[in-house]
Design a protein around this motif. Structure first.
Motif, PDB file in Angstrom:
ATOM      1  N   GLY A 165      -4.847   5.744  -8.710  1.00 19.61           N
ATOM      2  CA  GLY A 165      -4.179   4.527  -8.432  1.00 19.61           C
ATOM      3  C   GLY A 165      -3.815   3.501  -9.142  1.00 19.61           C
ATOM      4  O   GLY A 165      -3.632   3.645 -10.537  1.00 19.61           O
ATOM      5  N   GLU A 220      -6.205   3.124  -4.700  1.00 19.83           N
ATOM      6  CA  GLU A 220      -5.442   1.864  -4.238  1.00 19.83           C
ATOM      7  C   GLU A 220      -4.099   1.619  -4.760  1.00 19.83           C
ATOM      8  O   GLU A 220      -4.049   1.868  -6.015  1.00 19.83           O
ATOM      9  CB  GLU A 220      -6.808   0.601  -4.597  1.00 19.83           C
ATOM     10  N   SER A 272     -13.407   3.225  -5.275  1.00 18.27           N
ATOM     11  CA  SER A 272     -12.712   3.861  -4.124  1.00 18.27           C
ATOM     12  C   SER A 272     -12.638   5.259  -4.345  1.00 18.27           C
ATOM     13  O   SER A 272     -12.277   5.806  -5.336  1.00 18.27           O
ATOM     14  CB  SER A 272     -11.640   3.105  -4.221  1.00 18.27           C
ATOM     15  N   THR A 296       2.410   2.616  -6.727  1.00 19.09           N
ATOM     16  CA  THR A 296       3.254   2.653  -5.676  1.00 19.09           C
ATOM     17  C   THR A 296       4.788   3.190  -5.618  1.00 19.09           C
ATOM     18  O   THR A 296       5.301   3.656  -4.882  1.00 19.09           O
ATOM     19  CB  THR A 296       3.075   1.116  -5.222  1.00 19.09           C
ATOM     20  N   GLY A 309       0.809  -1.206  -0.158  1.00 17.26           N
ATOM     21  CA  GLY A 309       0.105   0.022   0.081  1.00 17.26           C
ATOM     22  C   GLY A 309       0.752   1.113  -0.164  1.00 17.26           C
ATOM     23  O   GLY A 309       2.125   1.247   0.198  1.00 17.26           O
ATOM     24  N   TRP A 361     -13.690   4.607   2.628  1.00 13.91           N
ATOM     25  CA  TRP A 361     -13.176   4.793   1.211  1.00 13.91           C
ATOM     26  C   TRP A 361     -13.382   3.790   0.304  1.00 13.91           C
ATOM     27  O   TRP A 361     -12.765   3.980  -0.826  1.00 13.91           O
ATOM     28  CB  TRP A 361     -11.341   5.287   1.507  1.00 13.91           C
ATOM     29  N   LYS A 362     -14.114   2.724   0.242  1.00 10.56           N
ATOM     30  CA  LYS A 362     -14.244   1.927  -0.809  1.00 10.56           C
ATOM     31  C   LYS A 362     -15.209   2.378  -1.691  1.00 10.56           C
ATOM     32  O   LYS A 362     -15.454   1.791  -2.964  1.00 10.56           O
ATOM     33  CB  LYS A 362     -14.873   0.498  -0.040  1.00 10.56           C
ATOM     34  N   ALA A 371     -16.162  -5.475  -1.769  1.00  8.59           N
ATOM     35  CA  ALA A 371     -15.242  -4.758  -0.904  1.00  8.59           C
ATOM     36  C   ALA A 371     -16.011  -4.688   0.325  1.00  8.59           C
ATOM     37  O   ALA A 371     -17.227  -4.903   0.637  1.00  8.59           O
ATOM     38  CB  ALA A 371     -15.398  -3.292  -1.299  1.00  8.59           C
ATOM     39  N   GLY A 402      -5.283  -2.960  -6.379  1.00  6.77           N
ATOM     40  CA  GLY A 402      -6.718  -2.847  -6.882  1.00  6.77           C
ATOM     41  C   GLY A 402      -6.769  -4.520  -7.491  1.00  6.77           C
ATOM     42  O   GLY A 402      -7.101  -4.757  -8.546  1.00  6.77           O
ATOM     43  N   GLU A 416     -10.151   6.665  -2.440  1.00  5.93           N
ATOM     44  CA  GLU A 416      -8.690   7.057  -2.303  1.00  5.93           C
ATOM     45  C   GLU A 416      -8.147   5.877  -3.303  1.00  5.93           C
ATOM     46  O   GLU A 416      -8.725   4.948  -3.259  1.00  5.93           O
ATOM     47  CB  GLU A 416      -8.529   6.796  -0.611  1.00  5.93           C
TER      48      GLU A 416
END
Length: 393
Positions: free
Chosen positions: A319, A297, A293, A147, A118, A210-211, A205, A300, A295
């Motif tokens: 993300g 991920e 989401s 990431t 994460g 935040w999902k 989820a 994912g 936020e």
């Protein structure tokens, strides 16, 4: 796969559900298949038996603790394991355990690897110091390019130490050709959907702020006038959305979400079904899958699992989703937290000819098999182990 007769110690807080835990299991399986020993230090969890069935060994150490004294004591416990079990390399998958694993690796002079599952927030000097355990590996693995970019933004790491290895999914397990109608019926029998659910949407989820559950509810509120059920001529399909995931400590949020469904007039369209033991069958039930989401991920997993099951995915445009989904080719990307944009994407899926939806699903599976298989992830990770051990040799 070439032989790899080494002993690898993975360190993870617990073995319940989640990306780090599932990847720990997959790497343990790969190490054993290659002829090595797979040790896992953790506090236990639901995947313990799976690790053991794969030929791995569980060592109970309180590595989930963030207490500085416990972290220091864990370093000694891990160092003792390294010496006793003749461990060749330590791989840590979370911040607190990484501090203990780092100290153990340095004391015993063996290589140390970390994986970012994460993108951790870093506000304040204390939090940045705490997070920095993950930057101190001889190799640092990022589970997506997103990431990796976040890691590089933190500074303090040379590009040569950073490896991008996308999170993998088992494309043999998530294979629509292996899912029977009977299996789908068994998995969904308790959902209480009725005989004519119309177009079927699945949102796998856990209940979390935040999902994107609230965004999904607001999107269905926008669609209920057109797709809340068949019209008099039967030309418009009904629409059913299943929230598949447990509360896991967020029972108060689930209560608020149920109330929001009532207030929005979409309670008949949305079903809260909790966790599902057979996710391939759940994906097979669906016509399309949501991952909205709010936020970003780091990777994912849902998008790739659903893609492997030949299902179009509607996800937020941030993300890891920007890497796993090709917009309008293998699925759709919508602005995060934007109910209007999510509703528009859902409407596109509903109005697509079934043949077009099928082609999109086939492209999604081809992409998952090509880029995001667990076999590829395991091979790349063992490659990191091999190269690092060769350098030390």
């Amino acid at each position: 796969m070439s032989r790899f007769e080494k002993t690898i110690l993975q360190v993870v807080p617990r073995l319940n559900t989640g990306g780090a835990e599932r990847t720990t299991l997959e790497i343990a399986e790969a190490v054993v298949r290659a002829g090595g020993r797979a040790l896992v230090a953790c506090e236990g969890g639901r995947l313990e038996k799976d690790i053991e069935n794969a030929g791995g060994e569980i060592l109970h150490v309180p590595v989930a603790s963030k207490n500085p004294l416990t972290i220091w004591l864990n370093a000694g416990a891990l160092a003792a394991i390294v010496r006793r079990e003749k461990v060749d390399l330590i791989h840590a998958r979370s911040r607190a355990p990484a501090w203990s694993a780092l100290a153990a690796a340095r004391r015993t002079h063996i290589p140390f690897v970390t994986t970012y599952h994460g993108a951790y927030s870093a506000t304040g000097k204390v939090k940045r110091l705490y997070n920095s355990s993950m930057l101190r590996g001889d190799r640092v693995i990022a589970n997506s390019r997103f990431t990796a970019e976040r890691i590089m933004d933190l500074g303090g790491i040379e590009p040569a130490r950073l490896a991008v290895i996308p999170r993998g999914v088992d494309v043999d397990l998530f294979d629509p050709k292996k899912i029977s109608a009977e299996r789908i019926n068994q998995a969904t029998a308790a959902w209480g959907l009725g005989e004519n659910p119309g177009v079927k949407l699945l949102m796998p989820a856990r209940i979390s702020p935040w999902k994107g559950h609230e965004t999904a509810i607001a999107a269905l509120k926008r669609l209920k006038g057109r797709f809340g059920g068949e019209n008099a001529t039967g030309q418009r399909p009904g629409l059913t959305l299943v929230f598949c995931g447990g509360a896991q400590g967020s029972e108060a949020l689930e209560k608020r979400l149920r109330a929001a469904c009532d207030e929005s007039g979409v309670r008949a369209m949305i079903h809260f079904v909790g966790d599902c033991a057979d996710m391939p069958a759940a994906y097979a039930w669906a016509d399309a899958v949501l991952a909205p989401s709010t936020e970003p991920e780091a990777f994912g997993r849902v998008a790739v699992e659903a893609g492997a099951m030949e299902k179009p995915v509607i996800a937020s445009r941030h993300g890891g989703a920007r890497e796993t989904i090709v917009d309008r080719e293998t699925g759709f990307l919508a602005a995060p937290g934007d109910a209007k944009a999510l509703a528009a994407a859902i409407e596109q899926v509903i109005l697509m000819p079934v043949s077009a939806r099928t082609v999109m699903g086939e492209k999604a599976r081809a992409r998952a098999v090509s880029l995001f298989s667990s076999a590829a992830m395991c091979d790349a990770t063992l490659g990191v182990y091999r190269s690092l051990l060769a350098e030390r040799a």
